[in-house]
Design an enzyme around this catalytic site. Structure first.
Site, PDB file in Angstrom:
ATOM      1  N   HIS A   1      56.323  62.997  84.899  1.00 42.12           N
ATOM      2  CA  HIS A   1      55.572  61.583  83.618  1.00 42.12           C
ATOM      3  C   HIS A   1      56.296  60.864  84.830  1.00 42.12           C
ATOM      4  CE1 HIS A   1      56.860  62.843  79.105  1.00 42.12           C
ATOM      5  NE2 HIS A   1      56.443  63.365  79.736  1.00 42.12           N
TER       6      HIS A   1
ATOM      7  N   TYR B   1      60.052  54.309  73.483  1.00 43.77           N
ATOM      8  CA  TYR B   1      60.899  53.274  73.642  1.00 43.77           C
ATOM      9  C   TYR B   1      60.651  52.087  72.491  1.00 43.77           C
ATOM     10  CZ  TYR B   1      63.156  54.933  77.484  1.00 43.77           C
ATOM     11  OH  TYR B   1      64.581  56.118  78.599  1.00 43.77           O
TER      12      TYR B   1
ATOM     13  N   PRO C   1      73.009  55.496  76.127  1.00 47.85           N
ATOM     14  CA  PRO C   1      72.149  56.539  77.362  1.00 47.85           C
ATOM     15  C   PRO C   1      70.724  55.793  77.394  1.00 47.85           C
ATOM     16  CG  PRO C   1      72.780  56.422  74.280  1.00 47.85           C
ATOM     17  CD  PRO C   1      73.678  55.725  75.209  1.00 47.85           C
TER      18      PRO C   1
ATOM     19  N   LYS D   1      70.877  57.128  82.506  1.00 50.08           N
ATOM     20  CA  LYS D   1      70.818  57.450  83.938  1.00 50.08           C
ATOM     21  C   LYS D   1      72.404  58.153  83.431  1.00 50.08           C
ATOM     22  CE  LYS D   1      68.384  54.382  85.891  1.00 50.08           C
ATOM     23  NZ  LYS D   1      67.779  55.127  86.149  1.00 50.08           N
TER      24      LYS D   1
ATOM     25  N   TYR E   1      64.454  52.833  86.446  1.00 46.71           N
ATOM     26  CA  TYR E   1      64.211  53.793  86.096  1.00 46.71           C
ATOM     27  C   TYR E   1      64.235  54.794  86.610  1.00 46.71           C
ATOM     28  CZ  TYR E   1      63.185  56.112  81.358  1.00 46.71           C
ATOM     29  OH  TYR E   1      63.392  57.079  80.129  1.00 46.71           O
TER      30      TYR E   1
END
Ligand code: FAD
Ligand code: DHB
Length: 390
Positions: free
Chosen positions: A73, A201, A292, A296, A384
């Protein structure tokens, strides 16, 4: 007493990856795991690999299926106030992530371990660590009705948050840093094609929601809930209705399917310093926990054992303990970056149970800033996908 070079407690991602890296460097290890192989391979957990962690699995000789089946992605979607906005990791950082279940990585690592013939003991009880502050540490454990002893040069405590390793360090040695959050995640695995190509998200007045996936046929979705939420209060219908509400957007459909797994995960931040005592080195969840939201946990565990493996190899090669001595400090730099990022993502995206309006305004402002500022979006993207040098 049997002896090995490095005794590894725990066959999660940290212990198994360390075993693989050391095996390839010609260093002997024994892995002791409390649970059975089937249980370890079926435990549904994380699903996002940072760019360099995916590369590490490949370099460690366990990346073949991940490269074939993992979903690359180049970004994620952030949703708030009825708008969806893509954070383009590839464009902003030149890096991407790989969506590949922790269960699959664990299966690949166990298969590699068994093929190598290096010892791994499942269903081992009563592991006890002794002599950690000497140069001849040893472990005791129960297996097949008998008590066994294993001597080692070094011990790697890779046994997760509830393991025995961290608690084998005497009181007063470690400093603990912790934060609890007033939310948990209700997670489901569903037999339905993901309704989005990339993760979503979503900030919503009823609470956070996350759309993720495991394969072109399997969706993984999460809902913010209470930390002590009773999962039995959530019928499949209630789960889908809530997901539809929180993830819904005009002109977009969330596809539903059979729910294969349902569970609640509490959220906490926790770090111990240092991550070492005598000949015991803590790695992964044994040393630190993140909520979460930043994806990570698994990545940090793998990064720790990468640092540890390099340090152990250098020590055996030359007797030089410099890297081993620096292990804790080296890892903690990355750990605290990830702690901050995970706390920040969590705070920005979850609805406070007290409904505090001031915090809500701050969240919406920050989410708007991420939509309108390339610099803000780049900071999220860099964290990220995984920061190279911390
Ligand atoms: P673990 O995976 O916990 O492995 C430790 C191993 O040690 C286990 O196999 C355990 O059985 C074994 N063990 C424990 N005690 C002993 C003992 N006394 N003797 C021998 N063996 C022992 N992270 C994300 O990024 N996203 C997620 O969605 C996400 N979901 C999660 C859901 C749950 C329920 C949990 C617990 C964690 C989740 N995480 C998630 C975090 C992520 O899965 C962990 O960070 C990762 O598993 C850490 O790997 P580890 O090897 O350090 O620890
Ligand atoms: C997944 C879990 C996470 O914690 C996250 O931030 C993204 C994805 C997952 O399980 O797919």
């Amino acid at each position: 007493m049997n002896r090995t070079q490095v005794a590894i407690v725990g066959a999660g991602p940290a212990g198994l990856t360390l075993g693989q890296l050391l095996h390839r460097a010609g260093i002997e290890t024994v892995i002791l795991e409390r649970r059975g192989r089937e249980y370890v391979e079926a435990r549904v957990r994380a699903g996002v690999l940072e760019h360099d962690v995916a590369d590490l699995f490949e370099q460690a000789g366990v990346g073949e299926r991940m490269r074939r089946e993992g979903l690359v992605h180049g970004g994620v979607e952030l949703q708030a106030a009825g708008e969806r906005h893509r954070i383009a990791f590839d464009e902003l950082t030149g890096k991407s992530i790989v969506v590949y279940g922790q269960t699959e990585i664990v299966k690949d690592l166990i298969a590699a371990r068994l093929e190598s013939g290096a010892p791994i003991h499942f269903d081992v009880d009563g592991v006890a660590l002794h002599g950690l502050d000497t140069d001849r540490p040893h472990l005791e454990y129960d297996e097949s009705g008998g008590r066994h002893e294993l001597g080692a040069d070094l011990v790697a405590g890779c046994d997760g948050f509830h393991g025995v390793s961290r608690s084998s360090i005497p009181q007063g040695v470690l400093r603990e840093f912790a934060r609890d959050y007033p939310y948990g995640w209700l997670g489901i695995l569903a037999s339905v094609a993901p309704s989005s190509e990339e993760l979503i998200y979503a900030h919503h007045e009823r609470g956070f929601a996350l759309l993720s996936m495991r394969s072109p046929e399997l969706s993984r979705l999460y809902l913010q809930c209470a930390p002590d939420e009773d999962v039995s209060a959530w019928s499949d219908e209630r789960v889908w209705t809530e997901l539809q509400t929180r993830l819904g957007l005009d002109g977009w459909t969330l596809h539903e399917g059979a729910i294969l797994e349902k569970g609640v995960t509490p959220m906490r931040s926790h770090v111990v310093e240092p991550m070492q005592w005598g000949r015991l080195y803590l790695a992964g969840d044994a040393a630190h926990i993140v909520p979460p939201t930043g994806a990570k946990g698994l990545n940090l565990a793998v990064r720790d054992v990468h640092v540890l493996a390099d340090a152990i190899v250098a020590w055996y090669a030359s007797g030089d303990p410099t890297l081993l001595d620096a292990y804790s400090e080296t890892c903690l730099r990355r750990v605290w970056r990830a702690e901050h990022f995970s706390w920040w993502m969590t705070t920005m995206l979850h609805r406070r149970p007290d409904g505090e309006e001031f915090d809500l305004r701050l969240q919406l402002s920050q989410l708007r800033y991420l939509r309108t500022s390339r610099v803000a979006a780049t900071a999220l993207a860099e964290n990220y996908v995984g920061i190279e040098r911390v």
